[in-house]
Design an enzyme around this catalytic site. Sequence first.
Site, PDB file in Angstrom:
ATOM      1  CE1 TYR A 223       0.802  72.902  73.151  1.00 21.83           C
ATOM      2  CE2 TYR A 223       2.011  72.159  71.221  1.00 21.83           C
ATOM      3  CZ  TYR A 223       1.996  72.732  72.467  1.00 21.83           C
ATOM      4  OH  TYR A 223       3.169  73.146  73.042  1.00 21.83           O
TER       5      TYR A 223
ATOM      6  CG  ASN B 268       1.464  73.998  83.928  1.00 21.52           C
ATOM      7  OD1 ASN B 268       0.880  74.118  84.998  1.00 21.52           O
ATOM      8  ND2 ASN B 268       2.339  73.043  83.694  1.00 21.52           N
TER       9      ASN B 268
ATOM     10  CB  CYS C  13       3.012  72.072  80.396  1.00 21.90           C
ATOM     11  SG  CYS C  13       4.380  72.797  81.305  1.00 21.90           S
ATOM     12  CG  HIS C  14       7.543  67.898  80.663  1.00 24.66           C
ATOM     13  ND1 HIS C  14       6.996  68.134  81.919  1.00 24.66           N
ATOM     14  CD2 HIS C  14       7.830  66.568  80.623  1.00 24.66           C
ATOM     15  CE1 HIS C  14       6.980  66.997  82.596  1.00 24.66           C
ATOM     16  NE2 HIS C  14       7.463  66.039  81.830  1.00 24.66           N
TER      17      HIS C  14
ATOM     18  CD  GLU D  30       8.058  62.614  82.210  1.00 25.40           C
ATOM     19  OE1 GLU D  30       7.207  62.349  81.324  1.00 25.40           O
ATOM     20  OE2 GLU D  30       7.901  63.532  83.032  1.00 25.40           O
TER      21      GLU D  30
END
Length: 170
Positions: A101, A124, A132-133, A159
């Site tokens: 953040y 979001n 946003c993850h 990912e």
Amino acid sequence: MSRAHVVVPSPIGDLTVVAEDGAVTHLLMDAAKYRPDDPEIFGEVGDLVDEPFAAASVQLAAYFAGALTGFDLPLAPRGDDFHQRVWALLREIPYGETRSYGQLARALGDRNLAQAVGTANGRNPIAVVVPCHRVIGADGSLVGYAGGLARKRYLLALEEPPADQSGRLF
């Protein structure tokens, strides 16, 4: 204004894709904090339809199969200027990477905006596609996710580059 939605099954639960005039306005998880049936946030969701979202369905399936690292969909998230700026930064986070953040706040020009970035991130409306993850705590910990931390962990693991999986933090 033409609004419709479709429910797409996924490994993290059903995803509701809402589109208006041909652009995705929301992609919501079945347990999302902000639901499409909240008219103050989303208005009317529209009729359930089978195929106005072929590209979204195909791309989501490819993403969850590990074959797609970036989405190419028309997006029209609703939010104020600050939210739009944060969501634009989220789309710049590369597949397989994370940002804190604080890093996003600094990218906006004010490190004191970290809490506001967190609020915008939590609101979001287009989860997964607007990633946003990929936002984590400054210490690398998993913090806050409207879809739940188990889903966030799943998406980050999906990912994660293969070479990094042996030293997985999550």
